[in-house]
Structure formats: C-alpha cells, structure tokens
Design a protein around this motif. Structure first.
Motif, PDB file in Angstrom:
ATOM      1  N   PHE A 673     116.563 -24.595  68.240  1.00  0.00           N
ATOM      2  CA  PHE A 673     115.931 -25.465  69.218  1.00  0.00           C
ATOM      3  C   PHE A 673     115.877 -24.759  70.564  1.00  0.00           C
ATOM      4  N   ALA A 674     115.005 -25.257  71.443  1.00  0.00           N
ATOM      5  CA  ALA A 674     114.837 -24.695  72.776  1.00  0.00           C
ATOM      6  C   ALA A 674     114.985 -25.806  73.802  1.00  0.00           C
ATOM      7  N   GLU A 675     115.528 -25.476  74.958  1.00  0.00           N
ATOM      8  CA  GLU A 675     115.668 -26.419  76.065  1.00  0.00           C
ATOM      9  C   GLU A 675     115.245 -25.742  77.358  1.00  0.00           C
ATOM     10  N   PRO A 676     114.381 -26.358  78.161  1.00  0.00           N
ATOM     11  CA  PRO A 676     113.676 -27.617  77.887  1.00  0.00           C
ATOM     12  C   PRO A 676     112.529 -27.389  76.900  1.00  0.00           C
ATOM     13  N   THR A 677     112.002 -28.484  76.373  1.00  0.00           N
ATOM     14  CA  THR A 677     110.901 -28.363  75.417  1.00  0.00           C
ATOM     15  C   THR A 677     109.543 -28.316  76.100  1.00  0.00           C
ATOM     16  N   THR A 678     109.499 -28.612  77.411  1.00  0.00           N
ATOM     17  CA  THR A 678     108.254 -28.506  78.180  1.00  0.00           C
ATOM     18  C   THR A 678     108.564 -27.818  79.502  1.00  0.00           C
ATOM     19  N   ILE A 679     107.749 -26.820  79.861  1.00  0.00           N
ATOM     20  CA  ILE A 679     107.924 -26.122  81.140  1.00  0.00           C
ATOM     21  C   ILE A 679     106.594 -26.084  81.878  1.00  0.00           C
ATOM     22  N   PHE A 680     106.677 -25.807  83.222  1.00  0.00           N
ATOM     23  CA  PHE A 680     105.471 -25.681  84.025  1.00  0.00           C
ATOM     24  C   PHE A 680     104.938 -24.250  83.936  1.00  0.00           C
ATOM     25  N   GLY A 681     103.607 -24.153  83.814  1.00  0.00           N
ATOM     26  CA  GLY A 681     102.968 -22.855  83.748  1.00  0.00           C
ATOM     27  C   GLY A 681     102.652 -22.290  85.120  1.00  0.00           C
ATOM     28  N   ASN A 682     102.267 -21.040  85.106  1.00  0.00           N
ATOM     29  CA  ASN A 682     101.928 -20.316  86.327  1.00  0.00           C
ATOM     30  C   ASN A 682     103.100 -20.271  87.304  1.00  0.00           C
ATOM     31  N   THR A 683     104.311 -20.321  86.741  1.00  0.00           N
ATOM     32  CA  THR A 683     105.543 -20.274  87.526  1.00  0.00           C
ATOM     33  C   THR A 683     106.579 -19.462  86.763  1.00  0.00           C
ATOM     34  N   THR A 684     107.745 -19.330  87.332  1.00  0.00           N
ATOM     35  CA  THR A 684     108.891 -18.728  86.664  1.00  0.00           C
ATOM     36  C   THR A 684     109.859 -19.839  86.267  1.00  0.00           C
ATOM     37  N   GLN A 685     110.192 -19.929  84.973  1.00  0.00           N
ATOM     38  CA  GLN A 685     111.019 -21.007  84.438  1.00  0.00           C
ATOM     39  C   GLN A 685     112.158 -20.425  83.603  1.00  0.00           C
ATOM     40  N   SER A 686     113.258 -21.185  83.498  1.00  0.00           N
ATOM     41  CA  SER A 686     114.395 -20.793  82.659  1.00  0.00           C
ATOM     42  C   SER A 686     114.376 -21.614  81.381  1.00  0.00           C
ATOM     43  N   VAL A 687     114.528 -20.943  80.232  1.00  0.00           N
ATOM     44  CA  VAL A 687     114.529 -21.602  78.930  1.00  0.00           C
ATOM     45  C   VAL A 687     115.677 -21.030  78.102  1.00  0.00           C
ATOM     46  N   SER A 688     116.400 -21.904  77.413  1.00  0.00           N
ATOM     47  CA  SER A 688     117.464 -21.471  76.500  1.00  0.00           C
ATOM     48  C   SER A 688     117.014 -21.719  75.067  1.00  0.00           C
ATOM     49  N   ALA A 689     117.135 -20.693  74.224  1.00  0.00           N
ATOM     50  CA  ALA A 689     116.868 -20.822  72.785  1.00  0.00           C
ATOM     51  C   ALA A 689     118.205 -20.761  72.075  1.00  0.00           C
ATOM     52  N   CYS A 690     118.481 -21.774  71.229  1.00  0.00           N
ATOM     53  CA  CYS A 690     119.808 -21.906  70.632  1.00  0.00           C
ATOM     54  C   CYS A 690     119.715 -22.055  69.123  1.00  0.00           C
ATOM     55  N   LEU A 691     120.703 -21.470  68.424  1.00  0.00           N
ATOM     56  CA  LEU A 691     120.783 -21.532  66.971  1.00  0.00           C
ATOM     57  C   LEU A 691     122.137 -22.110  66.587  1.00  0.00           C
ATOM     58  N   VAL A 692     122.131 -23.196  65.807  1.00  0.00           N
ATOM     59  CA  VAL A 692     123.370 -23.834  65.363  1.00  0.00           C
ATOM     60  C   VAL A 692     123.272 -24.104  63.878  1.00  0.00           C
ATOM     61  N   ASP A 693     124.433 -24.369  63.249  1.00  0.00           N
ATOM     62  CA  ASP A 693     124.408 -24.711  61.825  1.00  0.00           C
ATOM     63  C   ASP A 693     124.206 -26.212  61.672  1.00  0.00           C
ATOM     64  N   ALA A 694     124.313 -26.696  60.418  1.00  0.00           N
ATOM     65  CA  ALA A 694     123.967 -28.089  60.132  1.00  0.00           C
ATOM     66  C   ALA A 694     124.914 -29.085  60.774  1.00  0.00           C
ATOM     67  N   VAL A 695     126.119 -28.654  61.149  1.00  0.00           N
ATOM     68  CA  VAL A 695     127.054 -29.572  61.799  1.00  0.00           C
ATOM     69  C   VAL A 695     127.145 -29.296  63.294  1.00  0.00           C
ATOM     70  N   GLY A 696     126.233 -28.473  63.821  1.00  0.00           N
ATOM     71  CA  GLY A 696     126.159 -28.250  65.247  1.00  0.00           C
ATOM     72  C   GLY A 696     126.967 -27.097  65.781  1.00  0.00           C
TER      73      GLY A 696
END
Length: 892
Positions: A673-696
C-alpha cells in the motif's frame, strides 16, 4: 270479464280433446316435441397404440338437416378413465371429461392413450331442451388401444445407440476418475447418450426447467448419470455419479441422460416418467438397451494390476507382499470364468534373472501352490495371486497368460494372450531427502500461506513455519515409518539485512572442497578466521553438493571441530565417499558452494520421524517447526534435513541430506500500500510505499518498482528516477519514503503513480484541481480605421493550486459585429504557463455611433476539465465627444 274466462276454458278443453286424438286425428299438433338433433362421429385413426392420440370429429345436424347453431356446447365423457384422457384441443388440459363448441356444425376432440391397452368409449352429448326437445341427443364411439408403444409422443427418448459392449470396469472403478480408468468419459464406447424431449400435446416444447424421474433395470446391466442440474446429487459434475434411480432436469424441453453399460450382459430398460403440464397426467416412456453381444466365451483380452502399497524386502519391517490381479474378458467384453476344475490363467515371474521373489495362489483343485510360475482360475473374470518379496530389491516383472484356444492352461497354452506388470521391491532405507516446504523462489515475496504468528507486539510476535521433507529409498518408494530425520538452521552472521535486502552470509563461498570419507574441509578463498567475526567449534558447515555436477552425495551439514587456517577446518563427522553414482570415489575439486554459521535469531525442532498415510502405509513424510521473531521477516536463512542411509564401502553409514537457502517468512498473502493515496501534481510531495504480511507485520529488505501513467505530456520522478526499481529497499518498518516531483500535469488527466512488486500494486492518484485561464488585458479599445491594428494579449494557464501548466494548447475565436477581427490560434503555453496572442482589428473606428464591439474567447480543454478567458474589444466614434475630435481617416 267472467264471460271471457269461460270462453278461454272452453278453447283449452277443445285443444285437449284434439291432442287426445279427437276432432280429425291430426299429428302435427303444437304439443308434439320437435325431432332431436343427429350426431355423427369419426376418429382418425380409430385404432391407436399406447402412448398415442387420435383426433375425433363430432358433426351435429338439426332435424331439418341443417347444421346446428354455432356456439352450441358438446360434452364428452371417457370410460374407463385409466385408459387415457380426452381434451377439447391438443395442448389443453385433458381428463375424463371435456367440452367444446360447434362451429359450422362441427367440433373436434382429442383422445390421448395411456400405457394401458383396451377399448376406450367416448360418449358425446348435447344440452337437454335444445330447440324445445326435453331430451339430450347423445352418441358414443369406441377407440381401440393396442399395447406396444413404449414411448409417449410427449416424452421422447432418443439414444445415440441401443447396443453397448459389456463394461470391463466395476462401478467403483468407473466412477473414480482419479484412478485413471478409461470407462467413464464423454464419448466412451460403454455409454449411450439419450436425449429426452418433452413436448406439450400440440407438439410445442415445454418451456422452463422441470424434473423427470429416471430409473434403469436391472442395475447390474445398466446405470445412468446426468450433468449439472440433477436434484438427487450435489457438486458441479454429476457425470461420474452412477445411479439406478433418481431425476433428470429438462430445460427448454430437452434433457440428457448418460446410460452406462454394466458388467452383466442382457437387455436393460430405461424408464422416464414426467407430469404432463397440460393435463396433470403422469406420462411414461421406456427405452431398451442391450449390453453385450455374441461371443465364443474364450479369452481375448487380459489386463494385470498390482494393488496395495509399497513392497519391501523380507525382514525389512515393511509390507513384504502384495496382490497381483488379472482380468480376463472375451470378445464382447464379458468376463471369462474358468471351466469347472480347470486352471485358465498362468502367472509367471519373468525377470530379472536371479530374483528371489515368489508367487502364491490357490489352484482350481483348491491346493496352495507357490513358485515363480503358478496357475489358477478366474471367477467372474478375475484371478489373483500373492507376490512374495525376497531379499533382492528392484523391479520384478510379472506376466499373466490365458489361452485363447480353449480357456485352459493345464493342457498347455495353444494361443496365448498375455499382459505384464511390474512390482517394485525396495528396502525402505533412506536414500534420498527433499525439503518440500518451505519452497523459496528468490523472485517471490518472503511470505508463505502456512506460516502462523503468535504473541502480541510486546514481546515481538513469534512466527512459526512448518518444515517438511519427503524421504524415499533407492527405488523411489517411501521409507519405512519411524525413520529418523534430523533438522538444523543457520541465520548468522549475515551482512546487509535489511537495507540491502535479505542479506548475505559472511562466511560463505563457492569453492568448497570436502575430503571424501574424511573430516577436512578446505576453500582457497575462505576467510574462516576473520569473516563475520570468524568461525569456531560448534558452528555448522552446510555443503550444497547438489548444486554442482557429480557432488550430490556430499550434500550435508557438519559440526565444526576446529578452524585450522583461513581456508581450512575440520568437522566432527566424516563426509560421504561421494561414490553413490559411480561406485568409486569422485573428487571434483574446489567447486562446491558452502555456508558456515549458527542460529542466533530463530530455532528449529531437532528431529522428526516419517509416518503413515491415511491407509496405514508408509508415506515417507517428516515435519518439524521453524520459529523466529517477527522482526526478522525477510532475512536469509539456511535449513537442512538429514538422516542415516545404508553403509558405504568403508563401513561408515551414508549421510542422506538436503539443504535449502530460504528466508524467514511472513504470513501470506502480502499487502502493498501507499500513503497518501492522492497527491497534488506539479509540486513536490512525500509518499511512503509499504509492504506488510497478512497480519500486518512489516516486510523489510524488498526492492519495489514504480511507474507513472496518464501524465499527458507531463513529467514525474520518484527519488530522482523517472521509473524502474525503487531505492532503497523497504526498511525495518516495511516502508520506503519517497520524494515525488511532477510537472506539466494538466487538469482532467488520469495521472497516476503506481508502486509494484511480485504481482502486487499500490496506486497513487495525482490531481491538480480545476484549471484557471486568465487574459491581460481583458478590455481593448481599438482605433483601427482603414488600416489594421494589432493588440497583444497575455494569456496565463494555471492549475487549481496556482501552479503554471506548460505545454497546454489554447484555442481562440473572435466574434466581430460587422467589422473585421482575428486572433492568433492555437497557442501552446510555455514553462510559466503563459502564451501571447495577437488580436488584429480593422474598421473599428467609425464616423457615427454606435461603435463596433466584439468578444474574443480563449479556451483550454483537457479530459473533463476546461477553462475560458474573455477579451472584450470596443471600437471608437470619430468626432463628437472626443476633444480634439477623432478623425478616423487620419488614423495610421
């Protein structure tokens, strides 16, 4: 009044005398009833079979010979009621009675016969009092019903064939498709496909879905099955469920029944019964199918199978015998039995030479016989012997032979027909091991479905994964139950986890060289004293002999006794001779991969024993549990399993082992999953991409990939890259923090950033809000007279956040009012979102009011988004209000 009443009485008396014969004896008195109607009946045909019908025409005439009035009702009654039904028309409900109305003096009725023969009497009558006649005219007709028809025209059975060969397979064999028996499949020669057609009496197919009852007799000769839709069984496929009675679903007037041949010859009957939707009558149709055919009764085909589980050598502790059976059939696939007191099949061990296996059975005289060749008798086509293993292991061929000449092997075999099967005799001793779980593909995520997590967040949850091995003997059979298997684990020292993925073992290499039959291990590039802090006594050495050609016998795990130098150490237990394949010792040199280390985070059960399957036979499976903390998910580990095999030529038992490189696994499936799921374009934004197992639980050390889509001429980067793999790998929290920079993303575009790994994806929507288009100036006063005037207008396009939109196309049009006006179009915005247009006017200075006025409209459109800017262009009037007065002709 009194005189009038007397006169009427006198007249009535006079009429009475006349009607009694007095006063001239006339016969046409008004008190004589009119003549009754005449009824005639015809049936076409007058004689029918069972399950059939005939049309009956009723004709009615008045006394004067004219046709009876239209609409006059005619009634019909049937006797006996068990012989069929009568109806006013085909397709309508029928029963013991029916009514119809005359048209042109005629009415038609239909008689439908049942399965009962005899004479059906149908009586037709008119209403009483018709035309003043107090009586009811009636007439009857007899319809002869001849037994013989076995199918009702409303319920037809159409077979693909009415003759089937006898099936050589029992019902159990034919049903169990997992056993590979060929008798039960679409198109089988032992199956007749019967189409059931269900119609109304008028011949139209019955709509919707209805059920009909089905039965076959005798069940030893026939059985049947259906496809999906049977109401008597469950599951997606009823074809392999053989029945003697049940139901079939008929949809849109058509259903299908598969009739299967049994093992008994003869003629069987398929019976289908349904309820007529028109009359409610039970209707039945039957179909005869013959199983088998003419044959001499002599053998024409022999098959042989060995049943039971694995067979082990004598005194091994495992099963030392099995049953070998033969099936003998004749030319019509009927089972062949032996004549009384005669042996008609011979079993013989035909190889290999020198085998000490034997056969045992009871012959036709009731005597117990044994040896490499024995004779016995078939009963219902089947004969069996017992195969007795000796001390020799390996495949043993058993041949069965029958005599096509006279079905007797006691007097010699004149015309042999035979088949051969192989019984494998093994010793049940450990020869090969394979770790079957966990199976790790380095391209897949470090998760597994059968992992489990216990404990809360404090302390760190413990993960458990079953480790399973399959143990076989030299013949590929399961080893005997109770065979001991030892297990071990290495997870340190490891470098690079989690920042560089799963990590690499620090004391490892690809140039190991175990001393065949000795305890010395060398590796020219080894750093046994220094790498990862160095190796020491008690550490484990795992040799991956199966990864190189000719060294599989050296696969093993050994305990380090002492470290001699950087490239030399000794272990506590000698290595195998590496002679299992060739019979002589093989030394391929310094080329075998190895790992040295210890378990510091996880542990594994030390020992397990092979067991039995559900049938009580050896399965060769042993399983233990591996445990580790949740914080180590994704880290590299080595798991091995080994046991003791047969003695080698040097008298030392052989080590049988398997070792795998694996990782500590999370509970599958993984979630990206990624956070946030919506970002503003034409700007510089921070996004975290995360990988977890079935129990988190986070999964560290995994490299993700990313890509942009829908930028529509825009550009984007993640951590400075436009696409591809993402660096660094996921951290201890399972996440990667990224910097996303986008530019030129236009409103209305479907811009998206997507992170991916191993089939998982996490999309991030890029939005810029609704566009804004401005014009400067928005008002222009034109002084153009006879010469054109150019007016520059600056257009600026920005997104909903105020960011300039570059590379966008803007179109413009101007609407003059009796004057000439044009604008530059289309335009493309620059890096600052701006573009300059020129509005050219002509004749906007006039001698008299009103002055001309125009509007130039500029539009940007992208997807569902659009923006508009307006520029008003006004003219001037010469002379008058302006001082000094404007003279249009004087304008440049």
């Amino acid at each position: 009044m009194k005189a009038l009443r007397n006169t009427l009485l006198l007249l009535l008396a006079t009429f009475g005398l006349t009607s009694c014969g007095g006063g001239g004896g006339g016969s046409n008195s008004v008190f004589t009833p009119p003549g009754a109607d005449s009824i005639s009946i015809s049936a076409a045909p007058p004689s029918i079979g069972t399950f059939s019908f005939t049309a009956i025409t009723v004709t009615v005439q008045k006394n004067d010979g004219s046709s009876e009035d239209d609409g006059t009702q005619v009634s019909a009654a049937l006797s006996p009621t068990t012989i069929g039904t009568v109806a006013a028309s085909q397709g309508q409900g029928g029963g013991a009675t029916a009514t119809n109305t005359l048209a042109g003096g005629k009415a038609t009725f239909y008689f439908n016969s049942s399965n009962q023969g005899g004479t059906a009497t149908i009586s037709f009558s008119l209403p009483a009092g018709l035309h003043g006649n107090p009586n009811s005219a009636s007439k009857s007709i007899g319809i002869t019903v001849t037994p013989g028809n076995v199918q009702d025209p409303r319920l037809q059975l159409t077979p693909s064939t009415t003759t089937l060969p006898v099936s050589p397979y029992t019902v159990g064999q034919e049903q169990d498709v997992t056993l590979g028996f060929p008798g039960n499949y679409l198109g089988s020669p032992y199956i007749s496909e019967v189409t059931v057609t269900f119609r109304h009496s008028n011949g139209q197919l019955v709509n919707g879905s209805v059920t009909a009852n089905v039965s076959v007799q005798p069940v030893g000769t026939l059985s049947y099955s259906t496809l999906v839709g049977s109401t008597t069984t469950t599951g997606p496929d009823q074809f392999h469920t053989l029945l003697g009675s049940g139901q079939v679903t008929i949809t849109a007037g058509v259903g299908t029944i598969f009739v299967h041949a049994g093992q008994q010859t003869g003629t069987g009957v398929l019976t289908v019964t349904a309820i007529d939707p028109d009359s409610g009558q039970t209707i039945t149709s039957q179909l005869e199918i013959t199983v088998g055919g003419g044959s001499s009764g002599l053998p024409t085909s022999v098959s042989i199978t060995a049943s039971g589980g694995n067979v082990y050598v004598t005194n091994s502790g495992g099963a030392q015998s099995t049953i070998v059976s033969a099936v003998v059939t004749d030319g019509s696939n009927s089972f062949v039995s032996a004549p009384a007191g005669v042996n008609n099949v011979q079993f013989q061990i035909v190889g290999p030479a020198g085998t000490d296996a034997r056969l045992a059975t009871t012959n036709a005289a009731g005597q117990q016989v044994s040896g490499t060749t024995v004779a016995t008798t078939t009963r219902n086509g089947v004969a069996s012997v017992t195969f007795l293993a000796g001390l020799e292991q390996g495949p043993v061929q058993v041949k069965v032979t029958a005599d096509r000449g006279d079905n007797n092997v006691d007097n010699g075999i004149q015309d042999p027909v035979s088949a051969t099967s192989t019984v494998v005799v093994s010793d049940g001793k450990l020869f090969s091991l394979k770790i079957t779980n966990p199976a790790i593909d380095p391209n897949l995520l470090p998760v597994i479905g059968d992992a489990s997590s216990t404990g809360g967040s404090t302390p760190t949850p413990v993960y458990t994964v079953p480790v399973t091995v399959l143990a076989t003997d030299r013949q590929g059979k399961a080893v005997l139950a109770g065979t001991s298997i030892q297990f071990g684990l290495i997870d340190a020292p490891v470098f690079g986890y989690p920042d560089q993925g799963s990590g690499t073992f620090e004391i490892a290499g690809n140039d190991g060289n175990p001393q065949e039959g000795g305890t010395l291990f060398t590796a020219p590039s080894g750093q046994f004293l220094t790498a990862g802090g160095g190796a020491g006594p008690g550490d484990a050495l795992v040799v991956f002999g199966k990864e190189t050609t000719g060294d599989s016998d050296l696969e093993s795990a050994r305990t380090v006794q002492r470290v001699n130098t950087q490239g030399s150490l000794n272990v506590t237990q000698a290595f195998n001779l590496n002679a299992i394949d060739t019979g002589s010792v093989v030394d391929t040199g310094n080329n075998i991969p190895y790992v040295i280390g210890r378990a510091t985070a996880g542990n594994i059960d030390a020992q397990a024993f092979t067991g039995l399957d559900a049938s009580g036979l050896p399965d060769g499976i042993a399983s233990v549990n591996m445990r580790y903390p949740q914080s180590r998910i994704g880290q590299s580990a080595v798991v091995w399993a080994q046991g003791t095999g047969a003695q080698q030529s040097n008298g030392v038992p052989r080590t049988v082992a398997d070792a795998v490189r694996t990782r500590y696994l999370g509970v599958g499936p993984a979630v990206l999953f990624a956070e946030p799921t919506t970002i503003f374009g034409n700007t510089t934004q921070s996004v975290s991409a995360c990988l977890v197992d079935a129990v988190g639980s986070p999964i560290p050390g995994v490299t993700l990939s990313f890509s942009f889509s829908g930028l529509s001429g825009g550009a984007g980067t993640v951590n400075g890259k436009a696409g591809g793999t993402l660096t660094p790998a996921t951290g201890a929290d399972g996440c990667v923090d990224t910097t996303v920079v986008t530019s030129g993303v236009q409103p209305g575009s479907a811009a998206k950033l997507t992170f991916t790994v191993a089939g998982l994806s996490a999309p991030v929507t890029i939005t810029v809000g609704e566009p804004v288009l401005t014009a400067n100036p928005t008002h222009i006063t034109s002084l153009s007279g006879t010469k054109p005037q150019n007016n520059n207008v600056a257009l600026t396009l920005s997104d909903g956040l105020g960011n300039p939109i570059s590379g966008a196309t803007i179109t413009g049009t101007c609407a003059p009012a009796g004057t000439s006006i044009t604008t530059t179009s289309p335009l493309v915005t620059g890096s600052n979102g701006g573009a300059t247009t020129t509005i050219t006017t002509l004749g906007f200075c006039v001698a008299a009011a009103p002055a001309p006025n125009s509007v130039c409209t500029y539009t940007y459109t992208s997807g569902s988004s659009s923006a508009t800017a307006l520029v008003n262009v006004a003219g001037t009037v010469g002379g008058g209000a302006v001082s000094p007065p404007v003279v249009c002709s004087n304008l440049p």
